[in-house]
Write a protein that holds these residues in place. Structure first.
Motif, PDB file in Angstrom:
ATOM      1  N   CYS A 144     -18.332  45.293 -32.056  1.00 46.60           N
ATOM      2  CA  CYS A 144     -17.265  44.301 -31.914  1.00 46.60           C
ATOM      3  C   CYS A 144     -16.428  44.216 -33.182  1.00 46.60           C
ATOM      4  O   CYS A 144     -15.205  44.054 -33.122  1.00 46.60           O
ATOM      5  CB  CYS A 144     -17.853  42.930 -31.581  1.00 46.60           C
ATOM      6  SG  CYS A 144     -18.544  42.808 -29.919  1.00 46.60           S
ATOM      7  N   ILE A 164     -13.778  46.861 -33.191  1.00 48.87           N
ATOM      8  CA  ILE A 164     -12.639  46.641 -32.289  1.00 48.87           C
ATOM      9  C   ILE A 164     -11.780  45.462 -32.731  1.00 48.87           C
ATOM     10  O   ILE A 164     -10.569  45.438 -32.497  1.00 48.87           O
ATOM     11  CB  ILE A 164     -13.156  46.413 -30.857  1.00 48.87           C
ATOM     12  CG1 ILE A 164     -13.976  47.618 -30.384  1.00 48.87           C
ATOM     13  CG2 ILE A 164     -12.020  46.130 -29.883  1.00 48.87           C
ATOM     14  CD1 ILE A 164     -14.710  47.391 -29.079  1.00 48.87           C
ATOM     15  N   GLU A 165     -12.383  44.472 -33.373  1.00 53.54           N
ATOM     16  CA  GLU A 165     -11.722  43.201 -33.666  1.00 53.54           C
ATOM     17  C   GLU A 165     -10.359  43.328 -34.354  1.00 53.54           C
ATOM     18  O   GLU A 165      -9.413  42.621 -33.976  1.00 53.54           O
ATOM     19  CB  GLU A 165     -12.676  42.328 -34.504  1.00 53.54           C
ATOM     20  CG  GLU A 165     -12.281  40.861 -34.579  1.00 53.54           C
ATOM     21  CD  GLU A 165     -11.277  40.590 -35.676  1.00 53.54           C
ATOM     22  OE1 GLU A 165     -10.511  39.616 -35.542  1.00 53.54           O
ATOM     23  OE2 GLU A 165     -11.252  41.355 -36.651  1.00 53.54           O
ATOM     24  N   HIS A 174      -8.039  45.374 -33.978  1.00 49.58           N
ATOM     25  CA  HIS A 174      -7.011  45.874 -33.055  1.00 49.58           C
ATOM     26  C   HIS A 174      -6.881  45.008 -31.793  1.00 49.58           C
ATOM     27  O   HIS A 174      -5.994  45.253 -30.969  1.00 49.58           O
ATOM     28  CB  HIS A 174      -7.350  47.309 -32.628  1.00 49.58           C
ATOM     29  CG  HIS A 174      -7.644  48.223 -33.774  1.00 49.58           C
ATOM     30  ND1 HIS A 174      -6.671  48.746 -34.593  1.00 49.58           N
ATOM     31  CD2 HIS A 174      -8.834  48.698 -34.260  1.00 49.58           C
ATOM     32  CE1 HIS A 174      -7.225  49.512 -35.517  1.00 49.58           C
ATOM     33  NE2 HIS A 174      -8.537  49.504 -35.335  1.00 49.58           N
ATOM     34  N   TYR A 175      -7.764  44.033 -31.649  1.00 48.97           N
ATOM     35  CA  TYR A 175      -7.816  43.255 -30.404  1.00 48.97           C
ATOM     36  C   TYR A 175      -6.788  42.131 -30.454  1.00 48.97           C
ATOM     37  O   TYR A 175      -6.549  41.538 -31.514  1.00 48.97           O
ATOM     38  CB  TYR A 175      -9.217  42.677 -30.214  1.00 48.97           C
ATOM     39  CG  TYR A 175      -9.537  42.282 -28.799  1.00 48.97           C
ATOM     40  CD1 TYR A 175      -9.683  43.236 -27.802  1.00 48.97           C
ATOM     41  CD2 TYR A 175      -9.670  40.936 -28.438  1.00 48.97           C
ATOM     42  CE1 TYR A 175      -9.979  42.882 -26.494  1.00 48.97           C
ATOM     43  CE2 TYR A 175      -9.962  40.565 -27.144  1.00 48.97           C
ATOM     44  CZ  TYR A 175     -10.113  41.545 -26.175  1.00 48.97           C
ATOM     45  OH  TYR A 175     -10.397  41.185 -24.877  1.00 48.97           O
ATOM     46  N   LYS A 234      -4.939  38.649 -30.506  1.00 48.32           N
ATOM     47  CA  LYS A 234      -5.369  37.332 -30.971  1.00 48.32           C
ATOM     48  C   LYS A 234      -4.828  36.251 -30.048  1.00 48.32           C
ATOM     49  O   LYS A 234      -3.822  36.438 -29.358  1.00 48.32           O
ATOM     50  CB  LYS A 234      -4.878  37.092 -32.396  1.00 48.32           C
ATOM     51  CG  LYS A 234      -5.272  38.173 -33.400  1.00 48.32           C
ATOM     52  CD  LYS A 234      -6.776  38.279 -33.545  1.00 48.32           C
ATOM     53  CE  LYS A 234      -7.163  39.238 -34.673  1.00 48.32           C
ATOM     54  NZ  LYS A 234      -6.852  40.655 -34.359  1.00 48.32           N
ATOM     55  N   PRO A 254      -7.150  35.670 -24.762  1.00 44.92           N
ATOM     56  CA  PRO A 254      -7.806  36.928 -24.360  1.00 44.92           C
ATOM     57  C   PRO A 254      -9.287  36.719 -24.076  1.00 44.92           C
ATOM     58  O   PRO A 254      -9.919  35.799 -24.594  1.00 44.92           O
ATOM     59  CB  PRO A 254      -7.604  37.832 -25.582  1.00 44.92           C
ATOM     60  CG  PRO A 254      -7.454  36.882 -26.730  1.00 44.92           C
ATOM     61  CD  PRO A 254      -6.774  35.664 -26.179  1.00 44.92           C
ATOM     62  N   ILE A 266     -14.228  39.812 -27.023  1.00 44.48           N
ATOM     63  CA  ILE A 266     -14.400  41.251 -27.265  1.00 44.48           C
ATOM     64  C   ILE A 266     -15.737  41.745 -26.730  1.00 44.48           C
ATOM     65  O   ILE A 266     -15.812  42.771 -26.053  1.00 44.48           O
ATOM     66  CB  ILE A 266     -14.305  41.555 -28.777  1.00 44.48           C
ATOM     67  CG1 ILE A 266     -12.919  41.192 -29.307  1.00 44.48           C
ATOM     68  CG2 ILE A 266     -14.601  43.024 -29.048  1.00 44.48           C
ATOM     69  CD1 ILE A 266     -12.776  41.378 -30.804  1.00 44.48           C
ATOM     70  N   PHE A 304      -7.930  47.071 -21.779  1.00 45.32           N
ATOM     71  CA  PHE A 304      -8.942  47.211 -22.817  1.00 45.32           C
ATOM     72  C   PHE A 304      -9.252  48.692 -23.058  1.00 45.32           C
ATOM     73  O   PHE A 304      -9.371  49.126 -24.209  1.00 45.32           O
ATOM     74  CB  PHE A 304     -10.215  46.470 -22.412  1.00 45.32           C
ATOM     75  CG  PHE A 304     -11.313  46.540 -23.436  1.00 45.32           C
ATOM     76  CD1 PHE A 304     -11.251  45.782 -24.589  1.00 45.32           C
ATOM     77  CD2 PHE A 304     -12.411  47.369 -23.243  1.00 45.32           C
ATOM     78  CE1 PHE A 304     -12.262  45.855 -25.548  1.00 45.32           C
ATOM     79  CE2 PHE A 304     -13.425  47.443 -24.187  1.00 45.32           C
ATOM     80  CZ  PHE A 304     -13.342  46.671 -25.345  1.00 45.32           C
ATOM     81  N   LEU A 348      -6.512  50.240 -25.038  1.00 44.41           N
ATOM     82  CA  LEU A 348      -6.594  49.852 -26.446  1.00 44.41           C
ATOM     83  C   LEU A 348      -7.576  50.743 -27.195  1.00 44.41           C
ATOM     84  O   LEU A 348      -7.312  51.184 -28.314  1.00 44.41           O
ATOM     85  CB  LEU A 348      -7.005  48.379 -26.556  1.00 44.41           C
ATOM     86  CG  LEU A 348      -7.147  47.826 -27.982  1.00 44.41           C
ATOM     87  CD1 LEU A 348      -6.387  46.517 -28.128  1.00 44.41           C
ATOM     88  CD2 LEU A 348      -8.612  47.617 -28.343  1.00 44.41           C
TER      89      LEU A 348
END
Length: 312
Positions: A31, A34-35, A37-38, A40, A47, A50, A102, A105
């Motif tokens: 996680c 990925i965080e 690029h995830y 907000k 969203p 994650i 997702f 991404l």
């Protein structure tokens, strides 16, 4: 878990599998990867978490589910919902569009390759280390050869190749596997017509003392030494010349197969357990990302007994 008037219950193999994988997957580390690029939380709809999306993504790899099939499976299976952490009394399952975004991404930022590296570092910290022996091999992943689609053409990034007397169309998954732990440390995705030996240097980490492979890698001793100077070439040699059979060389190949065959365990989990026998998307990039994620999960699956034992 009993609900309503149910009196009998049994832990299924799926429930047992998900319970084990829930304990061995390094959720926090993945996680954190990925965080950055995830999306907000802002002025619109917040969203989905994650970890929840990552759990659904892994379900797709384990059970070979498309985005629509994953959404339906979550509504249908209480075991899967428990694994993801969804309570239908409070919230719906993320729809297929959310799952697709997702996945895009992960593809856009090439995060699946980093997932494999993160998982391998996690395994090394738990005692499952990469040693000095590498097995190299490749397997064909089939792609649709039909032209009955919107563009009236086959995927231009996939190609055909002949194996024995049979032609295959698709991509090829090249792997470098540790000879002791069976951990996949290197993965390369190419079209099916690329020779196994063409990507051999990319499959070695450079610290090898021995390299195993089938006859597709014969005659590559100089290439192996260039990438791994201390490595001994243990690839299979040719033992049949026209009508003559060199029984001594054949016996040596059979002895080498005792080690080389371990790579088939990796392909067995990938194809038979996780169902990755056909590509799902067009192009090498998307399918390559799926391949990297699948190999990371294969490593965790093969090492799960040791991880569970060490955590007990």
């Amino acid at each position: 878990m009993m609900t309503g008037f149910e009196r009998y219950t049994k832990k299924t193999r799926r429930a047992q599998f998900l319970e084990e994988m829930n304990q061995v997957v390094p959720w926090t580390k993945l996680c954190a990867l990925i965080e950055p690029h995830y999306p907000k939380a802002g002025g619109g709809r917040p969203p989905v978490g994650i970890e929840r999306m990552l759990r659904i993504y892994f379900l797709q790899q384990w059970f070979n589910l498309s985005d629509p099939a994953a959404e339906e499976a979550l509504y249908d299976s209480m075991v899967m919902r428990d694994f993801v952490g969804i309570d239908l009394g409070r919230e719906p399952v993320p729809d297929e569009t959310t799952l697709c975004k997702f996945r895009h991404l992960l593809e856009e930022h090439a995060l699946c390759g980093e997932m494999l590296e993160t998982v391998n570092l996690h395994l090394q910290s738990r005692g499952v280390r990469i040693t000095t022996g590498t097995i190299v091999d490749a397997t064909i992943i089939h792609a649709p050869s039909s032209t009955k689609n919107q563009k009236r053409e086959r995927d231009p990034e996939m190609h055909q190749t002949k194996k024995g007397n049979q032609w295959y169309f698709g991509m090829k998954a090249h792997v470098g596997v540790d000879s002791k732990t069976k951990m996949v440390h290197t993965v390369v995705a190419t079209a099916a017509n690329v020779a196994d030996s063409a990507v051999l240097p990319e499959l070695l980490h450079g610290e090898e003392t021995r390299v195993w492979g089938d006859q597709a890698y014969r005659g590559q001793t100089e290439v192996i030494h260039r990438q791994a100077p201390q490595a001994q070439d243990c690839t299979h040699r040719r033992y049949r010349y026209q009508d003559c059979v060199d029984e001594a060389e054949r016996a040596r190949n059979r002895a080498k197969s005792a080690v080389r065959s371990k790579v088939e365990h990796v392909f067995g989990v990938m194809k038979l357990k996780f169902g990755f026998v056909k590509v799902r998307y067009r192009g090498l990039k998307k399918n390559g990302n799926r391949l990297f994620a699948t190999c990371a999960l294969v490593n965790l699956f093969l090492a799960r007994r040791k991880l569970l034992y060490s955590a007990a």
